[in-house]
Scaffold this active site. Structure first.
Site, PDB file in Angstrom:
ATOM      1  CE  LYS A 160      36.710  50.243  48.090  1.00  0.00           C
ATOM      2  NZ  LYS A 160      37.245  51.498  48.627  1.00  0.00           N
ATOM      3  CG  ASP A 203      34.718  42.361  51.186  1.00  0.00           C
ATOM      4  OD1 ASP A 203      34.380  42.620  50.015  1.00  0.00           O
ATOM      5  OD2 ASP A 203      34.768  43.225  52.075  1.00  0.00           O
ATOM      6  CB  ILE A 238      34.766  44.805  47.727  1.00  0.00           C
ATOM      7  CG1 ILE A 238      34.192  46.166  47.371  1.00  0.00           C
ATOM      8  CG2 ILE A 238      36.167  44.937  48.276  1.00  0.00           C
ATOM      9  CD1 ILE A 238      34.117  47.125  48.572  1.00  0.00           C
TER      10      ILE A 238
END
Lengths: 496, 469
Positions: free
Chosen positions: A279, A238, A240
Site C-alpha cells: 500500500k 497491522d 500496512i
C-alpha cells in the site's frame, strides 16, 4: 466399485471444502460486474469504474524512474547480472541482510524517524496476507480467539481464520463517536468472550484503519498497550497503511508507544507489527510482507514459517537497493503523502457537492462514505445491499458496502480513490453528481409525498434533498431494480 | 495459558534435527578456496550451481526481460500491481510447456490446472491443507527429504507414516511395504489420506520405476486415497533409465476418465532443475478442479513475485533456450556425478546406483563401529568436525538402516569437489595420508582395504570415552 466420483467431502480436507475462504460472499458481486464491463477512458467510457480496490497507483512513476536509473539493482541487466547466480541461489529464510536493513530503514522513515527498527527482527512473509496468517499460527491454537475492531478488512476472515482455526470476535465501533476504538469497548468484548468460556489470545488492529482511513491517537494506543499487558494477551498492529498518511495526519506507530511507555506498563513480548510494501509503495505484485515482533520466540518461529512465503531474492535485491537510497525514500514519502492528500481532497470535495459526506480521515487509500440518508430503510442491511446494486448498475461504480466489513450500521461504503488516474476520478465524481442531481430534479414535484418531519429551517434544505434522494431510490427499488444478486435476509453478510 | 501457540513451542519444524545441525556448523566455519581452505565444505545442500552461465548469457541477449519491458513497452506498472492469484498467464503457459518438455513431451499439462506457489515448500504444505485434516496421515517411502517433516506436518497437523524401503532391493517401493505402512497407520488410529513420493527421489537420486508407479496407482485406487508426486528433480535425470512421470503411466494405462486420475497431484519447482531456489517458484498441478480451486485460493499466502513471474515467463518461453539448457545441464550433472562416484570408489566407498538428482546416496556402513544409529551419528560428527565435510546422515532422512549418507555434488566448483574427495580419502585411509604420495597411498590402500574399519576406529576413537551401549 461403488465409490462416488464427486464426493469431495470425503476425499478432500475440511479446510478445502468449507467456505471460510470467504470468496462466495456477495462482496465479490461488484467485482464480477466490473470484470464483465471494466471502465476505460477511451475504449469503454461507460464501463464500471473500479473503486473497490485499495491500491496506490499514485507514485509508481517515481519507482519506475528509480529502477531505470539504477540498473545495478537488477540481476538481469548488464550492470547487475554478475550478481545473478548468488541471488538466484539465495533462499536463506533470514533474507538478504541488506534487504532487512533497508526495510527497517524505510519503516523508520515512514514513521517520521520518530522510531527505529531492528533489522534482526524483520521477518519476511508472502505479503501482509502471509504475515497475518503467520502471526496467528505463532500466537494462537485452533479455537483460540482474537478480538478485532469492526469495521475491518473483509479478507481477515480468511487470513486470520481459514487454515489456522483461530476465531475472531469483532469489537463493534459505531458512528456515534466517529467509529473511534475505545479501551472500554475492547474490555467489554474481552469480558463477554471470557464469559462464553472462550480463550482470548489477543487483539488485532489495523492502524491506520481499513476501511475507515482514521488513525488511533497516542493516548488510546498507549492505553491499549497497557490493557493487553494487564490481561497478558497479544497486540498485533497491522500498519500496512503507515505511509499513506496525508495532510494534518500524525501517525503514531505502536513502536513509538513501546518506546515511550514506562517499562513496567508494557510487556514487549506481547507486541507485534505486520507490515508490507503493497500500500505504502503500491507494489502488491512483489509480495513483500513483514512480521516484526518484539518477542524473540515469535521472531524465531515466524522466521521458520517464512519458508512458506519468502520474498523472491530478485525482489529482495532490488528493494534492498531502492530503500537504502535515502534521497529516493525521503522524496518518495513526501511526494506520496502530497499526492494522496490532493487526491483525497478532490474526492471528498466532489462528494460534498453531491451532499455526500465522509468520515473525517487523514490516511488510507479510500474514504468511508456516509450514504445512510439514501437508504430505503436506515436499519436494514438489505437496503444497503439494494443501494449498493443501484450504485453498481446505475451509477456504474464498484464500491464496497459496509456490511462486507462487518460494520454494524447500514449505509456506510468504502470508496477507493488512489487506484485510478485523475481523469477517471473526475468521471466517477461526475457520475455521482449527475445521478444525485438528476434524481433531485425529477422528483421536485413530489416533495409533498411520504416523508419525515422537517425539524428546522437550517436542516430544511438538507433534509429536503436527502428525502428526495431517498424517494428517488425508493422508486428505483420499486421499479424492480433487484438484480439476481440481491441479498436475502438469510445472507451470511447479515450475521454481524 | 501458554503465551504462544503450540506450533511455536513444539519442534515439529524439525530444526533441531541433525540435518540442520551440520548446517549450523558449516555456517560457523564455511570453506573458501582462498580465505578459509580448512573450513567445512558444504555437501549437505542439494543445490544446482552448474548451469547459471547459461541463464546469464540468455539475459545478456534479452534486455527486455531485464527492464520490465514487453516488446519495448514498459510494463513496470502492470507488474507492480499484479497480484492475481491465478498467476501471470504467459508464465503459466511457459511452465506447462516446460514441464511437458521435461517429460519428453510424452504428456501435456493444462495451464489452467497449474497453481503457482512460493516454492515447492509452500506447494507441499498447501496440498496437505487441501487433502488432509489435522491428524490424518500421508504415507511416505523412506528415506525421504527431512524438510517434509516441517512442510507436511508442522502447521497442518497432518502425520507422516513411513513406507519402509531397504537396501535389500535398492530401496524400491514394494507392494508389501505399502500394505504394511497402511496397516501401521491403522494401528496408530490414523486415517490415511494418501501417499507422497519424490520422483526422482531425494535422497536416493533414483527415478521411480514403472513397476513401482503401477503398484502405487493400484494401491491408491484400492484404498481410494491420493497420490502426490513431487517431481522437483525431474530435470536432473542425466542418464538411463529415463524419467517416467506418474502422469505418463496414467495416460499409458488410459486412466484419464477414472476416479484415480483426480486423485493424482504433482508438485514441481524451478529450484533444482534451473538452480533458482531464491526465486521461490513452486507449482501444484492437479487433475481435480476442486483441488486446483482450493489451492489457488490458498496460494494467496505465498504468491510468486510478479517481477519473477515475468522474468521466467520470457526465459521459459524461449524454446531454444530451454532445449539447450536441459541438455547441457544434464551433461554437466552426469559428469559431476561421475567424479563423485569415482572419487568415492577410490576411497573404497560405494553409492547406490543412481541416474538423477544433485546428490549420491552413499554407503558407509562398513565404516560404522556398530550397526546402530548412534554409530552413524558418531561417524557423521567425525566427518563434519574432523574431515570438515557437511553431509547428511541417513537417519535425518528417516532411513531405517544405519550407515547411509547423502552427499551433494552440484553445489560447488569442481576444485572444491576434488578437495572434498581428497579429504574423505584421507579420512578413510588414515589421518596423515593427505601428506602421502598418491602411489604410496594406493599401495597402502590395497593392503589396508580389509582392515580399514578397524584402523579407523583405533585411531579415531583413541581419545574418546568407551561406548556404553
Amino acid at each position: 466399485m461403488g465409490f462416488p466420483t464427486k464426493n469431495k467431502g470425503a476425499i478432500l480436507s475440511r479446510i478445502a471444502t468449507n467456505d471460510q475462504h470467504g470468496e462466495n460472499s456477495e462482496y465479490f458481486d461488484g467485482w464480477k460486474a466490473y470484470d464483465k464491463d471494466p471502465f476505460h477512458l477511451s475504449r469503454n467510457p461507460h464501463g464500471i469504474i473500479q473503486m473497490g480496490l485499495a491500491e496506490n497507483q499514485l507514485c509508481l512513476d517515481l519507482i519506475k524512474d528509480w529502477v531505470k536509473e539504477n540498473p545495478k539493482a537488477s540481476i538481469c541487466t548488464l550492470e547487475g547480472v554478475h550478481q545473478f547466480s548468488d541471488i538466484a541461489n539465495f533462499q536463506d529464510y533470514h533474507g538478504l541482510k541488506k534487504f532487512r536493513q533497508a526495510i527497517a530503514n524505510f519503516m523508520g522513515k515512514a514513521r517520521g524517524g520518530r522510531v527505529t527498527f531492528d533489522p534482526e527482527r524483520v521477518v519476511m512473509s508472502g505479503g501482509a496476507t502471509g504475515a497475518n496468517e503467520t502471526i496467528m499460527f505463532c500466537l494462537a491454537d485452533p479455537g483460540d480467539v482474537f478480538l478485532i475492531p469492526s469495521p475491518y478488512y473483509a479478507a481477515f476472515d480468511r487470513d486470520l481464520r481459514w487454515r489456522t482455526g483461530v476465531e475472531i470476535i469483532p469489537v463493534p465501533c459505531s458512528s456515534s463517536n466517529n467509529f473511534k476504538l475505545t479501551v472500554e469497548a475492547v474490555d467489554w468484548a474481552y469480558k463477554k468472550a471470557q464469559e462464553s468460556n472462550k480463550k482470548v489470545k489477543g487483539l488485532i488492529l489495523t492502524n491506520p484503519s481499513n476501511p475507515l482511513g482514521t488513525m488511533l491517537d497516542k493516548d488510546t494506543l498507549t492505553n491499549l498497550v497497557r490493557f493487553v499487558t494487564r490481561k497478558n494477551i497479544h497486540l498485533v498492529v497491522d500498519e500496512i497503511y503507515a505511509a499513506t498518511v496525508f495532510a494534518g495526519g500524525d501517525f503514531v506507530s505502536v513502536a513509538e508507544v513501546v518506546n515511550d511507555v514506562d517499562i513496567s506498563e508494557v510487556n514487549v513480548d506481547l507486541i507485534h507489527i505486520v507490515y508490507s510494501l503493497s500500500k505504502d509503495m503500491g507494489l502488491p505484485g512483489f509480495r513483500v510482507g513483514i512480521v516484526y515482533s518484539y518477542n524473540d520466540s515469535v521472531v524465531s518461529c515466524a522466521r521458520k514459517m517464512s519458508s512458506f512465503g519468502l520474498v523472491s531474492s530478485q525482489t529482495q535485491l532490488m528493494l534492498a537497493s531502492m530503500l537504502s537510497d535515502d534521497r529516493f525514500v525521503d522524496n518518495f514519502l513526501m511526494e506520496s503523502s502530497r499526492r494522496l492528500g490532493i487526491r483525497h481532497k478532490v474526492f471528498t470535495t466532489g462528494l460534498e457537492k453531491a451532499d455526500i459526506s465522509c468520515l473525517t480521515s487523514n490516511a488510507g487509500l479510500f474514504a468511508w462514505m456516509d450514504l445512510r440518508h439514501l437508504l430505503r430503510d436506515r436499519n436494514s442491511f438489505e437496503s444497503e445491499i439494494e443501494l449498493w446494486h443501484i450504485i453498481i448498475d446505475k451509477v456504474k461504480l464498484n464500491v464496497s458496502p459496509g456490511s462486507s466489513f462487518r460494520c454494524t450500521e447500514p449505509g456506510w461504503f468504502r470508496v477507493c480513490f488512489a487506484n485510478m488516474d485523475d481523469d477517471t476520478l473526475h468521471v466517477a465524481l461526475g457520475r455521482i453528481q449527475d445521478f444525485v442531481s438528476k434524481n433531485n430534479n425529477k422528483i421536485v414535484e413530489q416533495i409533498s409525498e411520504n416523508d419525515q418531519v422537517i425539524q428546522n429551517n437550517n436542516a430544511k434544505k438538507q433534509n429536503w434533498r436527502q428525502s428526495n434522494l431517498r424517494l428517488s431510490f425508493r422508486r428505483l427499488y420499486e421499479d424492480g431494480l433487484s438484480s439476481p444478486g440481491i441479498m436475502s435476509p438469510h445472507s451470511p453478510l447479515l450475521r454481524a | 495459558m501458554g503465551l504462544l501457540s503450540k506450533k511455536a513451542t513444539c519442534n515439529t519444524h524439525g530444526q533441531d534435527s541433525s540435518y540442520f545441525l551440520g548446517w549450523e556448523e558449516y555456517e560457523k566455519n564455511p570453506y573458501d578456496e582462498i580465505k578459509n581452505p580448512d573450513g567445512i565444505i558444504q555437501m549437505g545442500l542439494a543445490e544446482n550451481q552448474l548451469s547459471f552461465d547459461l541463464i546469464e548469457s540468455w539475459l545478456a541477449k534479452n534486455p527486455d526481460a531485464a527492464n520490465f519491458k514487453r516488446e519495448g513497452q514498459s510494463i513496470f506498472r502492470e507488474l507492480a500491481l499484479f497480484q492475481d492469484y491465478h498467476g501471470l498467464p504467459s508464465f503459466k503457459n511457459a511452465m506447462a510447456d516446460f514441464m511437458s518438455e521435461n517429460r519428453g513431451n510424452r504428456v501435456s499439462f493444462n495451464p489452467d490446472k497449474l497453481v503457482l506457489t512460493a516454492g515447492a515448500t509452500s506447494a507441499n504444505e498447501t496440498l496437505m491443507f487441501c487433502l488432509a485434516d489435522r491428524g490424518d496421515a500421508f504415507l511416505l517411502p523412506t528415506p525421504y527429504y527431512p524438510g517434509f517433516d516441517r512442510d507436511l506436518k508442522w502447521r497442518t497437523g497432518a502425520e507422516i507414516v513411513p513406507i519402509q524401503c531397504t537396501s535389500a532391493n535398492g530401496f524400491r517401493i514394494t507392494k508389501s511395504a505399502l500394505e504394511e505402512a497402511y496397516e501401521q497407520a491403522q494401528k496408530l488410529n490414523l486415517k490415511v489420506k494418501g501417499v507422497l513420493i519424490t520422483n526422482p527421489s531425494n535422497p536416493l537420486g533414483t527415478t521411480t520405476t514403472r513397476t513401482e508407479l503401477n503398484h502405487l496407482l493400484d494401491f491408491i485406487s484400492r484404498k481410494k486415497i491420493h497420490l502426490i508426486s513431487d517431481e522437483i528433480y525431474s530435470g536432473t535425470v542425466f542418464t538411463s533409465p529415463g524419467f517416467i512421470s506418474v502422469m505418463e503411466v496414467l495416460k499409458d494405462r488410459k486412466l484419464e476418465n477414472t476416479d484415480v486420475f483426480d486423485r493424482v497431484h504433482i508438485v514441481y519447482s524451478l529450484s533444482k532443475d534451473l538452480g533458482l531456489p531464491g526465486f521461490r517458484v513452486g507449482v501444484i498441478y492437479s487433475n481435480d478442479d476442486f483441488v486446483v480451486s482450493a489451492a489457488t485460493k490458498m496460494s494467496s499466502f505465498g504468491l510468486i513475485s510478479s517481477q519473477t513471474q515475468y522474468l521466467l515467463s520470457t526465459l521459459l518461453s524461449d524454446k531454444n533456450f530451454t532445449k539447450n539448457y536441459l541438455e547441457e545441464n544434464q551433461i554437466r550433472l552426469k559428469n559431476r556425478h561421475k567424479k563423485l562416484v569415482s572419487g568415492l570408489e577410490a576411497a573404497g566407498i560405494e553409492c547406490l546406483k543412481s541416474n538423477a538428482g544433485l546428490f549420491c546416496w552413499v554407503d558407509m556402513r562398513h565404516l560404522l563401529k556398530s550397526n546402530t544409529f548412534e554409530a552413524e551419528i558418531e561417524l557423521w560428527k567425525k566427518i563434519v568436525y574432523e574431515v570438515k565435510l557437511n553431509i547428511s546422515p541417513g537417519s535425518s532422512c528417516h532411513c531405517n538402516e544405519p550407515g547411509w549418507f547423502r552427499v551433494c555434488f552440484a553445489n560447488m566448483s569442481e576444485e572444491t569437489l576434488k578437495v572434498a574427495l581428497d579429504r574423505l580419502k584421507g579420512f578413510v585411509d588414515g589421518p596423515s595420508s593427505t601428506r602421502r604420495s598418491q602411489i604410496e597411498h594406493q599401495r597402502l590402500k590395497n593392503l589396508r582395504k580389509m582392515k580399514v574399519s578397524n584402523w579407523v576406529f583405533r585411531l579415531s576413537f583413541h581419545d574418546r570415552e568407551p561406548e556404553e551401549r
